[in-house]
Design a protein around this motif. Structure first.
Motif, PDB file in Angstrom:
ATOM      1  N   PRO A   6      31.347 -41.223 -76.809  1.00  0.00           N
ATOM      2  CA  PRO A   6      30.399 -41.617 -75.755  1.00  0.00           C
ATOM      3  C   PRO A   6      30.364 -40.561 -74.649  1.00  0.00           C
ATOM      4  O   PRO A   6      31.398 -39.987 -74.289  1.00  0.00           O
ATOM      5  N   MET A   7      29.205 -40.310 -74.132  1.00  0.00           N
ATOM      6  CA  MET A   7      29.026 -39.223 -73.181  1.00  0.00           C
ATOM      7  C   MET A   7      27.777 -39.483 -72.357  1.00  0.00           C
ATOM      8  O   MET A   7      26.835 -40.119 -72.822  1.00  0.00           O
ATOM      9  N   ILE A   8      27.765 -38.960 -71.126  1.00  0.00           N
ATOM     10  CA  ILE A   8      26.548 -38.924 -70.326  1.00  0.00           C
ATOM     11  C   ILE A   8      26.212 -37.463 -70.046  1.00  0.00           C
ATOM     12  O   ILE A   8      27.089 -36.678 -69.634  1.00  0.00           O
ATOM     13  N   ALA A   9      24.988 -37.097 -70.283  1.00  0.00           N
ATOM     14  CA  ALA A   9      24.474 -35.787 -69.894  1.00  0.00           C
ATOM     15  C   ALA A   9      23.439 -36.000 -68.796  1.00  0.00           C
ATOM     16  O   ALA A   9      22.647 -36.949 -68.854  1.00  0.00           O
ATOM     17  N   ALA A  10      23.444 -35.130 -67.824  1.00  0.00           N
ATOM     18  CA  ALA A  10      22.499 -35.239 -66.710  1.00  0.00           C
ATOM     19  C   ALA A  10      22.073 -33.843 -66.296  1.00  0.00           C
ATOM     20  O   ALA A  10      22.789 -32.863 -66.516  1.00  0.00           O
ATOM     21  N   HIS A  11      20.913 -33.773 -65.709  1.00  0.00           N
ATOM     22  CA  HIS A  11      20.471 -32.517 -65.118  1.00  0.00           C
ATOM     23  C   HIS A  11      19.584 -32.807 -63.928  1.00  0.00           C
ATOM     24  O   HIS A  11      18.654 -33.608 -64.012  1.00  0.00           O
ATOM     25  N   ALA A  12      19.874 -32.138 -62.807  1.00  0.00           N
ATOM     26  CA  ALA A  12      19.092 -32.314 -61.584  1.00  0.00           C
ATOM     27  C   ALA A  12      18.396 -31.017 -61.213  1.00  0.00           C
ATOM     28  O   ALA A  12      19.021 -29.956 -61.165  1.00  0.00           O
ATOM     29  N   ASP A  13      17.101 -31.121 -60.972  1.00  0.00           N
ATOM     30  CA  ASP A  13      16.345 -30.022 -60.394  1.00  0.00           C
ATOM     31  C   ASP A  13      16.483 -30.141 -58.882  1.00  0.00           C
ATOM     32  O   ASP A  13      16.144 -31.178 -58.311  1.00  0.00           O
ATOM     33  N   TRP A  14      16.997 -29.099 -58.235  1.00  0.00           N
ATOM     34  CA  TRP A  14      17.404 -29.220 -56.836  1.00  0.00           C
ATOM     35  C   TRP A  14      16.381 -28.610 -55.896  1.00  0.00           C
ATOM     36  O   TRP A  14      15.596 -27.752 -56.265  1.00  0.00           O
ATOM     37  N   SER A  15      16.412 -29.070 -54.666  1.00  0.00           N
ATOM     38  CA  SER A  15      15.508 -28.581 -53.626  1.00  0.00           C
ATOM     39  C   SER A  15      16.100 -28.926 -52.272  1.00  0.00           C
ATOM     40  O   SER A  15      16.924 -29.843 -52.159  1.00  0.00           O
ATOM     41  N   LEU A  16      15.667 -28.202 -51.257  1.00  0.00           N
ATOM     42  CA  LEU A  16      16.027 -28.580 -49.891  1.00  0.00           C
ATOM     43  C   LEU A  16      15.439 -29.943 -49.551  1.00  0.00           C
ATOM     44  O   LEU A  16      16.035 -30.732 -48.811  1.00  0.00           O
ATOM     45  N   ASN A  17      14.282 -30.256 -50.116  1.00  0.00           N
ATOM     46  CA  ASN A  17      13.581 -31.516 -49.870  1.00  0.00           C
ATOM     47  C   ASN A  17      14.088 -32.592 -50.833  1.00  0.00           C
ATOM     48  O   ASN A  17      13.896 -32.471 -52.046  1.00  0.00           O
ATOM     49  N   PRO A  92      31.058 -24.373 -40.824  1.00  0.00           N
ATOM     50  CA  PRO A  92      29.658 -24.821 -40.939  1.00  0.00           C
ATOM     51  C   PRO A  92      28.656 -23.743 -40.550  1.00  0.00           C
ATOM     52  O   PRO A  92      27.506 -23.783 -41.004  1.00  0.00           O
ATOM     53  N   GLU A  93      29.061 -22.765 -39.736  1.00  0.00           N
ATOM     54  CA  GLU A  93      28.140 -21.701 -39.340  1.00  0.00           C
ATOM     55  C   GLU A  93      27.730 -20.832 -40.533  1.00  0.00           C
ATOM     56  O   GLU A  93      26.722 -20.105 -40.468  1.00  0.00           O
ATOM     57  N   PHE A  94      28.470 -20.899 -41.612  1.00  0.00           N
ATOM     58  CA  PHE A  94      28.143 -20.136 -42.812  1.00  0.00           C
ATOM     59  C   PHE A  94      26.733 -20.465 -43.305  1.00  0.00           C
ATOM     60  O   PHE A  94      26.042 -19.612 -43.880  1.00  0.00           O
ATOM     61  N   PHE A  95      26.283 -21.691 -43.079  1.00  0.00           N
ATOM     62  CA  PHE A  95      25.012 -22.155 -43.615  1.00  0.00           C
ATOM     63  C   PHE A  95      23.834 -21.939 -42.676  1.00  0.00           C
ATOM     64  O   PHE A  95      22.700 -22.288 -43.015  1.00  0.00           O
ATOM     65  N   LEU A  96      24.054 -21.367 -41.500  1.00  0.00           N
ATOM     66  CA  LEU A  96      22.959 -21.086 -40.583  1.00  0.00           C
ATOM     67  C   LEU A  96      22.165 -19.897 -41.092  1.00  0.00           C
ATOM     68  O   LEU A  96      22.714 -18.812 -41.292  1.00  0.00           O
ATOM     69  N   ALA A 166      20.923 -23.832 -52.524  1.00  0.00           N
ATOM     70  CA  ALA A 166      22.369 -23.630 -52.414  1.00  0.00           C
ATOM     71  C   ALA A 166      22.895 -24.242 -51.116  1.00  0.00           C
ATOM     72  O   ALA A 166      23.920 -24.938 -51.119  1.00  0.00           O
ATOM     73  N   ILE A 167      22.200 -24.004 -50.010  1.00  0.00           N
ATOM     74  CA  ILE A 167      22.627 -24.571 -48.733  1.00  0.00           C
ATOM     75  C   ILE A 167      22.688 -26.090 -48.816  1.00  0.00           C
ATOM     76  O   ILE A 167      23.685 -26.718 -48.440  1.00  0.00           O
ATOM     77  N   ALA A 168      21.601 -26.696 -49.309  1.00  0.00           N
ATOM     78  CA  ALA A 168      21.531 -28.155 -49.352  1.00  0.00           C
ATOM     79  C   ALA A 168      22.630 -28.751 -50.213  1.00  0.00           C
ATOM     80  O   ALA A 168      23.237 -29.767 -49.848  1.00  0.00           O
ATOM     81  N   ALA A 169      22.903 -28.136 -51.355  1.00  0.00           N
ATOM     82  CA  ALA A 169      23.921 -28.695 -52.251  1.00  0.00           C
ATOM     83  C   ALA A 169      25.330 -28.375 -51.783  1.00  0.00           C
ATOM     84  O   ALA A 169      26.211 -29.252 -51.772  1.00  0.00           O
ATOM     85  N   TRP A 170      25.590 -27.140 -51.400  1.00  0.00           N
ATOM     86  CA  TRP A 170      26.951 -26.752 -51.002  1.00  0.00           C
ATOM     87  C   TRP A 170      27.365 -27.466 -49.718  1.00  0.00           C
ATOM     88  O   TRP A 170      28.457 -28.029 -49.645  1.00  0.00           O
ATOM     89  N   ARG A 171      26.500 -27.427 -48.715  1.00  0.00           N
ATOM     90  CA  ARG A 171      26.844 -27.976 -47.390  1.00  0.00           C
ATOM     91  C   ARG A 171      26.912 -29.498 -47.397  1.00  0.00           C
ATOM     92  O   ARG A 171      27.855 -30.087 -46.843  1.00  0.00           O
ATOM     93  N   ASP A 172      25.906 -30.124 -48.018  1.00  0.00           N
ATOM     94  CA  ASP A 172      25.758 -31.577 -47.868  1.00  0.00           C
ATOM     95  C   ASP A 172      26.469 -32.390 -48.938  1.00  0.00           C
ATOM     96  O   ASP A 172      26.622 -33.604 -48.777  1.00  0.00           O
ATOM     97  N   TRP A 173      26.855 -31.740 -50.023  1.00  0.00           N
ATOM     98  CA  TRP A 173      27.490 -32.493 -51.114  1.00  0.00           C
ATOM     99  C   TRP A 173      28.761 -31.835 -51.637  1.00  0.00           C
ATOM    100  O   TRP A 173      29.850 -32.399 -51.517  1.00  0.00           O
TER     101      TRP A 173
END
Length: 320
Positions: A6-17, A92-96, A166-173
């Motif tokens: 048994p397995m789950i496969a997932a894929h997310a198309d990412w965006s700032l929005n 956090p300034e890394f993401f500015l 990258a900013i949205a995923a790295w910083r927020d998650w």
């Protein structure tokens, strides 16, 4: 013989929005995959927790950069990208995003905040102390004989950019989740895809829909932003589903017929399915779990899941 695990496969198309972040899911039961229609990601940490609660391994592809250019990583105190990402909660300034080159530095590498006359990637690279525009890119970002180049990690302007994702995923998650000890494993930094999979663990891998499109043999006779082009791609997508022995749900069959909708997020839903089939292809052995035997790739730059073609000019593209 099909793998019965048994397995789950997932894929997310990412965006700032968040309204353009769509995920496609498939579950393997009794050796057979069943794929669902794309849905909004919502809170990614909550989504991963929801899927892990099913008690089976989770392979999660992400259309965003997971890695750093080796020239940028050179001399860093951390041993690899996993430790670097985990530590970003302290800076956090890394993401500015820098509005001008004067504020670009290793501590603030994302650029530019807006378009400026005379702005070039070469100047961006120079501000980061890198030897030319090619050094902004990882090896896996370079063009190959199979597909065009991807965007550099830190570039944030225009349609061909991945810095905002990258900013949205790295910083927020990802950075907060790793710092909090979430059960996330990063391919290929921590090992091969299959060896990392385990119940209660989400294995995250970078994907590139333009790469998956070619591996799957999907014919796209125009821009994927056009609903009619996505509708025309439905027959080749159905053939790819059949080859991988993935049974689409009724909702997914309808999405294929409709070209994934006429709104602006249609291309994101389309890409989420391409990425899902890429993940399943590697899980089931249709594509190899390939990573170059290169220390810079395996520790810092990362790789694109399912990619086997190497860049056309590897020595130049490495930025060494």
């Amino acid at each position: 013989m099909a793998d019965p695990t048994p397995m789950i496969a997932a894929h997310a198309d990412w965006s700032l929005n968040p309204r353009k972040r769509w995920v496609s899911l498939a579950r393997r039961r009794g050796g057979r995959w069943r794929a669902e229609a794309p849905r909004l990601v919502g809170d990614p940490a909550a989504l991963v927790a929801e899927l892990l609660a099913e008690g089976v391994p989770l392979a999660f592809g992400l259309d965003l950069p997971l890695g750093l250019p080796r020239g940028f990583a050179a001399g860093r105190a951390e041993p690899d990208f996993w430790h670097f990402l985990r530590g970003l909660t302290a800076t956090p300034e890394f993401f500015l995003v820098s509005p001008t080159l004067e504020t670009v530095s290793a501590a603030r590498p994302f650029y530019p905040a807006r378009g400026l006359r005379g702005m070039t990637r070469a100047a961006h690279a120079a501000a980061l102390g890198l030897g030319g525009a090619a050094a902004l890119s990882r090896w896996c970002d370079q063009a190959t004989a199979e597909r065009p180049a991807g965007a550099p990690v830190f570039w944030t302007l225009g349609a061909n950019q991945s810095g905002k994702a990258a900013i949205a995923a790295w910083r927020d998650w990802l950075a907060p989740a790793l710092a909090a000890g979430a059960p996330l494993r990063l391919w290929p930094f921590q090992g091969g895809l299959h060896e990392l999979l385990a119940p209660g663990v989400a294995v995250l891998a970078e994907t590139y829909p333009a790469e998956a499109l070619r591996h799957l043999g999907v014919v796209l006779g125009g821009s994927k932003r056009a609903p009619e082009a996505r509708r025309a791609a439905a027959p080749s997508l159905r053939l790819a589903l059949d080859r991988l022995e993935v049974r689409p749900s009724r909702g997914l069959r309808l999405a294929l017929e409709e070209g994934f909708g006429t709104d602006a997020a249609g291309e994101d839903r389309f890409d989420s399915l391409l990425g899902l089939l890429c993940v399943i292809g590697v899980l089931d052995g249709a594509r190899p779990d390939f990573v170059p035997e290169d220390d810079g790739v395996r520790r810092w730059e990362g790789w694109v899941l399912g990619q086997t073609a190497l860049p056309r000019a590897p020595e130049t593209s490495r930025g060494e």
